[in-house]
Design an enzyme around this catalytic site. Structure first.
Site, PDB file in Angstrom:
ATOM      1  N   GLU A 155      -4.077 -74.771  27.747  1.00  0.00           N
ATOM      2  CA  GLU A 155      -2.923 -73.961  28.125  1.00  0.00           C
ATOM      3  C   GLU A 155      -2.101 -74.744  29.137  1.00  0.00           C
ATOM      4  O   GLU A 155      -2.645 -75.243  30.134  1.00  0.00           O
ATOM      5  CB  GLU A 155      -3.366 -72.643  28.763  1.00  0.00           C
ATOM      6  CG  GLU A 155      -4.039 -71.690  27.808  1.00  0.00           C
ATOM      7  CD  GLU A 155      -4.487 -70.409  28.485  1.00  0.00           C
ATOM      8  OE1 GLU A 155      -4.823 -69.465  27.760  1.00  0.00           O
ATOM      9  OE2 GLU A 155      -4.513 -70.364  29.738  1.00  0.00           O
ATOM     10  N   ASP A 211       0.105 -64.532  39.218  1.00  0.00           N
ATOM     11  CA  ASP A 211      -0.668 -65.678  39.688  1.00  0.00           C
ATOM     12  C   ASP A 211      -1.029 -65.574  41.161  1.00  0.00           C
ATOM     13  O   ASP A 211      -0.234 -65.117  41.983  1.00  0.00           O
ATOM     14  CB  ASP A 211       0.112 -66.975  39.443  1.00  0.00           C
ATOM     15  CG  ASP A 211       0.268 -67.274  37.970  1.00  0.00           C
ATOM     16  OD1 ASP A 211      -0.755 -67.200  37.268  1.00  0.00           O
ATOM     17  OD2 ASP A 211       1.386 -67.551  37.525  1.00  0.00           O
TER      18      ASP A 211
END
Length: 267
Positions: free
Chosen positions: A49, A60
């Site tokens: 990824e 995040d």
């Protein structure tokens, strides 16, 4: 059959699970990212990824937020990432998934992005803030070009959401093992195991588990019940301390250890 489907099928034949690794494209620069993709594959990653840096990465934790900031400061953009993929695709057939947020894709233009991504050699896209209920236009464009669209499930996903993701998604399903943001954790939540069992009752796509997996033991525990594990923040953390050949060697060594942990459990 897509590269993603082929990879999972080949691993299943060998009674193995997938190690999916995440790094941010452009951290510390795109030239380094290209070298590290090849290092990740050599060291045992089965799928990669590539994080698309974004200025407001709400899903995040601090490690990947800082990584995104470094990549943005280095001038990384979505068009440049696609150019990187096109270059590295000439050297490897490993599945490459772009993971990020919808805004850069929307600004790029959905149809144009999908066409350019497929042309470059991108295999799948995971947009963390694009729920299946709002993904109709993007999914239709992706289906026309043969681009896998990967959706998230979480510990709070009910049966209706699981069915929806199972019907709409392609490539694999990404189960977020914890609520909250990305980041390495010291243990795997016990709820992962019954949750994965519940999801498996409704899905036929490969099921991978991520968020918080930070060492080979954790990776092995999760791989015992899932089709693959995703490790991101624990890898990205290395970018804070190391550069150049030392970064490549540290990253490669860690990925090799993670793969050994995953292989230890077999199928």
């Amino acid at each position: 059959m897509s590269r993603i489907a082929t990879t999972f099928a080949n691993l299943a034949k060998q009674n193995e699970k997938a190690l999916v690794t995440f790094i941010t494209a452009g951290d510390p620069d795109l030239e380094t990212t290209e070298k590290l993709i090849l290092e990740l594959e050599k060291s045992g990653a089965d799928l990669i990824e590539l994080g698309v840096p974004f200025s407001d990465p709400m899903a995040d934790g601090p490690t990947i937020q800082l990584s995104s900031e470094r990549a943005l400061c280095a001038g990384t953009t979505l068009p440049k990432i696609l150019t990187l993929v096109k270059s590295v695709r000439q050297q490897t057939e490993i599945p490459l998934i772009l993971m990020g947020y919808y805004n850069p894709v929307f600004l790029y233009g959905i149809e144009r992005f999908v066409a350019d991504a497929v042309s470059a050699g991108v295999d799948g896209v995971l947009l963390v803030d694009l729920p299946p209920e709002e993904a109709e236009e993007f999914k239709a464009a992706a289906d026309r070009e043969g681009l896998d669209v990967i959706f998230l499930l979480t510990p709070t996903s009910d049966e209706a959401r699981i069915r929806k993701v199972a019907n709409l998604g392609s490539g694999f399903i990404y189960y977020v093992s914890v609520t909250g943001v990305t980041g390495a954790r010291t243990s795997v939540a016990d709820t992962v195991f019954p949750d994965v069992k519940k999801i498996r009752e409704h899905v036929t796509l490969p099921l991978v588990v991520g968020f918080g997996i930070s060492d080979p033991v954790q990776a092995g525990r999760v791989a015992a019940v899932a089709d693959g594990v995703v490790v991101g923040s624990a890898l990205v953390k290395l970018f804070e301390e190391f550069r150049g050949d030392e970064l490549r060697e540290r990253l490669g060594g860690f990925v090799a250890a993670l793969k050994a942990g995953v292989k230890a459990v077999g199928g």
